[in-house]
Design an enzyme around this catalytic site. Structure first.
Site, PDB file in Angstrom:
ATOM      1  N   ASP A   1     -41.684 -12.550 -41.259  1.00 22.83           N
ATOM      2  CA  ASP A   1     -41.898 -11.251 -40.617  1.00 22.83           C
ATOM      3  C   ASP A   1     -42.623 -11.403 -39.284  1.00 22.83           C
ATOM      4  O   ASP A   1     -43.531 -12.231 -39.140  1.00 22.83           O
ATOM      5  CB  ASP A   1     -42.736 -10.348 -41.520  1.00 22.83           C
ATOM      6  CG  ASP A   1     -41.946  -9.778 -42.678  1.00 22.83           C
ATOM      7  OD1 ASP A   1     -40.746 -10.089 -42.791  1.00 22.83           O
ATOM      8  OD2 ASP A   1     -42.536  -9.031 -43.486  1.00 22.83           O
ATOM      9  N   GLN A   2     -42.259 -10.558 -38.334  1.00 26.13           N
ATOM     10  CA  GLN A   2     -42.898 -10.587 -37.024  1.00 26.13           C
ATOM     11  C   GLN A   2     -44.405 -10.425 -37.130  1.00 26.13           C
ATOM     12  O   GLN A   2     -45.169 -11.056 -36.390  1.00 26.13           O
ATOM     13  CB  GLN A   2     -42.318  -9.487 -36.136  1.00 26.13           C
ATOM     14  CG  GLN A   2     -42.892  -9.459 -34.717  1.00 26.13           C
ATOM     15  CD  GLN A   2     -42.241  -8.403 -33.850  1.00 26.13           C
ATOM     16  OE1 GLN A   2     -41.412  -7.614 -34.317  1.00 26.13           O
ATOM     17  NE2 GLN A   2     -42.586  -8.370 -32.582  1.00 26.13           N
TER      18      GLN A   2
END
Length: 233
Positions: A52-53
């Site tokens: 995930d970013q």
């Protein structure tokens, strides 16, 4: 942006993905930042798994098409191991397995838990162990058995155990980032076949510092592991 490259050779590169950076090959994404760090804008750097970013931690990228194929095959076969650390609100059972049907809502960029099978719904399974607790929080080690988008965040939030710093699946007031860290990767080197086992503790910031160092020893000091740096073939 300075990049922390833990190991690299002609087949793979293992680095610490910074929080806020996309793991995919887009402008400003991790492969582009690694090419800049390598001083070669044409370097072959391929994403083989995602993070995930808003999360940080260990990632391995392929340096050749063959390495990407080999690592992708290990992921499909369940031979590529990924473990995460997370800090959640509340106190889950000491250990357990979470199983749900997840449906990705691409329009809203959210993952939903659904009760009945339907088109696009996929089974999501993870195992977790509680490593430490405070009055309000729990530090958990998570092993993903499937790899669904936002899986850890959704499965814990749906049980009233949202991750610290969660803003998409819970409206939490904390000003810190999401407490999710890619802490361990284990895979066979795509060229030599040697088993690579890397572990990295989270940064020394809250909420990770709410737990004693001893809480992390189970992850970082297992027999046969390579902690921090590994010299690949």
């Amino acid at each position: 942006m300075d990049m922390d490259i833990i190991m690299q050779d002609s087949s793979i590169l293992v680095c610490v993905k910074p929080v806020g950076v996309l793991s995919t090959d887009v402008p400003g994404g991790l492969p582009e930042l690694l090419r800049e760090a390598l001083g070669d804008p044409g370097a072959n750097v391929r994403t083989v798994h995602r993070l995930d970013q808003v999360a940080g931690g260990l990632m391995v990228l392929a340096r050749t098409r063959r390495a990407a194929s080999e690592l992708g095959g290990q992921i499909m076969a369940g031979h590529f191991e990924k473990e995460y650390l997370a800090v959640v609100h509340g106190h889950p059972a000491e250990r357990g397995r979470l199983t749900d049907l997840l449906l990705r809502d691409r329009a809203r960029r959210r993952t939903l838990v659904v009760d009945t099978p339907r088109k696009g719904a996929q089974e999501a399974v993870l195992d977790y162990t509680v490593l430490g607790t405070t009055e309000a929080l729990a530090l958990v080690r998570v092993t993903l058995l499937t790899g669904r988008t936002h899986q850890i965040r959704v499965q814990f939030s749906s049980r009233g155990l949202p991750l610290v710093g969660e803003r998409k699946y819970a409206s939490l007031p904390e000003e810190c980032g999401l407490a999710l860290w890619s802490a361990r990767l284990a895979f066979d080197h795509p060229r030599s076949g040697e088993r690579i086992d890397l572990r990295l503790p989270p940064p020394e910031i809250w909420p990770w510092t709410a737990f004693p160092q001893a809480a992390y020893e189970d992850l970082c000091n297992r027999e046969g592991s390579t902690y921090g740096v590994h010299n690949g073939a």
